[in-house]
Design a protein around this motif. Structure first.
Motif, PDB file in Angstrom:
ATOM      1  N   GLN A 121       0.859  -1.183   0.000  1.00 17.89           N
ATOM      2  CA  GLN A 121       0.000   0.000   0.000  1.00 17.89           C
ATOM      3  C   GLN A 121       0.896   1.235   0.000  1.00 17.89           C
ATOM      4  N   ILE A 122       0.696   2.104  -0.975  1.00 17.74           N
ATOM      5  CA  ILE A 122       1.450   3.355  -1.089  1.00 17.74           C
ATOM      6  C   ILE A 122       0.738   4.426  -0.267  1.00 17.74           C
ATOM      7  N   ALA A 129       5.647   6.817   1.795  1.00 18.87           N
ATOM      8  CA  ALA A 129       5.724   5.598   2.614  1.00 18.87           C
ATOM      9  C   ALA A 129       5.114   4.438   1.845  1.00 18.87           C
ATOM     10  N   ILE A 130       5.517   3.249   2.221  1.00 18.91           N
ATOM     11  CA  ILE A 130       4.951   2.048   1.613  1.00 18.91           C
ATOM     12  C   ILE A 130       4.796   0.998   2.710  1.00 18.91           C
ATOM     13  N   GLU A 131       3.595   0.464   2.804  1.00 18.32           N
ATOM     14  CA  GLU A 131       3.323  -0.591   3.773  1.00 18.32           C
ATOM     15  C   GLU A 131       3.312  -1.925   3.032  1.00 18.32           C
ATOM     16  N   VAL A 132       4.026  -2.890   3.590  1.00 15.79           N
ATOM     17  CA  VAL A 132       4.059  -4.234   3.015  1.00 15.79           C
ATOM     18  C   VAL A 132       3.503  -5.195   4.055  1.00 15.79           C
ATOM     19  N   THR A 133       2.470  -5.938   3.651  1.00  6.35           N
ATOM     20  CA  THR A 133       1.926  -6.959   4.531  1.00  6.35           C
ATOM     21  C   THR A 133       2.018  -8.305   3.836  1.00  6.35           C
ATOM     22  N   LYS A 134       2.174  -9.331   4.616  1.00  7.47           N
ATOM     23  CA  LYS A 134       2.260 -10.713   4.142  1.00  7.47           C
ATOM     24  C   LYS A 134       3.375 -10.943   3.117  1.00  7.47           C
ATOM     25  N   PRO A 135       4.591 -10.427   3.381  1.00  7.30           N
ATOM     26  CA  PRO A 135       5.668 -10.724   2.433  1.00  7.30           C
ATOM     27  C   PRO A 135       6.114 -12.178   2.572  1.00  7.30           C
ATOM     28  N   GLU A 136       6.558 -12.752   1.461  1.00  5.25           N
ATOM     29  CA  GLU A 136       7.102 -14.109   1.480  1.00  5.25           C
ATOM     30  C   GLU A 136       8.587 -14.083   1.816  1.00  5.25           C
ATOM     31  N   GLY A 137       9.221 -12.944   1.593  1.00  7.15           N
ATOM     32  CA  GLY A 137      10.637 -12.789   1.882  1.00  7.15           C
ATOM     33  C   GLY A 137      11.034 -11.336   1.782  1.00  7.15           C
ATOM     34  N   THR A 138      12.135 -10.998   2.425  1.00  6.61           N
ATOM     35  CA  THR A 138      12.673  -9.646   2.370  1.00  6.61           C
ATOM     36  C   THR A 138      14.162  -9.735   2.109  1.00  6.61           C
ATOM     37  N   LEU A 139      14.638  -8.960   1.140  1.00  5.76           N
ATOM     38  CA  LEU A 139      16.049  -8.943   0.765  1.00  5.76           C
ATOM     39  C   LEU A 139      16.618  -7.579   1.127  1.00  5.76           C
ATOM     40  N   VAL A 179      14.126  -5.076  -0.743  1.00  3.01           N
ATOM     41  CA  VAL A 179      13.208  -5.645  -1.744  1.00  3.01           C
ATOM     42  C   VAL A 179      12.362  -6.700  -1.061  1.00  3.01           C
ATOM     43  N   VAL A 180      11.093  -6.774  -1.427  1.00  2.90           N
ATOM     44  CA  VAL A 180      10.194  -7.786  -0.858  1.00  2.90           C
ATOM     45  C   VAL A 180       9.690  -8.725  -1.939  1.00  2.90           C
ATOM     46  N   ARG A 181       9.235  -9.870  -1.488  1.00  4.14           N
ATOM     47  CA  ARG A 181       8.634 -10.856  -2.412  1.00  4.14           C
ATOM     48  C   ARG A 181       7.336 -11.330  -1.793  1.00  4.14           C
TER      49      ARG A 181
END
Length: 129
Positions: A4-5, A20-30, A127-129
């Motif tokens: 979500q931006i 800002a950027i909200e990330v929910t339920k990522p499979e991975g974070t680099l 980076v997220v996945r």
């Protein structure tokens, strides 16, 4: 993964970032270390800012792809430079790269006294996945 931006204003759009950027339920974070204009033998570039920026972007892309992630999922990008003035003279290179991958990232730009050896710019991302 869901992103979500958050942009309470519109002016940042011309500067190629989001507030800002909200990330929910990522499979991975680099978490990628700062990438610079260093060649595959570890030699630092002595080239101009534009050439170093292009090489830094190339190196960044290589690390992201090697890890199985995509540039479009960069959510945080910090830029370190020894000269904001020189960087802004070729900022279109950076903005075109952002547009090419449709990256929507939170960013910070810092001018620093120096970087490693002869380097002029360094890009650090999450980076997220």
């Amino acid at each position: 993964m869901e992103k979500q931006i958050i942009n309470p204003w519109k002016w940042q759009n011309e500067r190629s970032y989001v507030q800002a950027i909200e990330v929910t339920k990522p499979e991975g974070t680099l978490y990628v270390s700062g990438q610079t204009a260093i060649d595959s033998d570890g030699k630092s570039s002595t080239a101009d800012m534009k050439t170093q920026l292009i090489k830094s972007i190339d190196n960044l892309e290589k690390v992201i792809k090697e890890a199985g992630y995509e540039c479009k999922n960069i959510v945080r990008l910090n830029i370190y430079t020894t000269s904001s003035e020189e960087l802004f003279s070729c900022f279109d290179v950076f903005q075109n790269w952002i547009a090419k991958h449709n990256i929507k990232q939170a960013s910070t730009l810092l001018e620093v006294k120096s970087l490693f050896e002869t380097l002029k710019v360094e890009l650090e991302v999450t980076v997220v996945r």
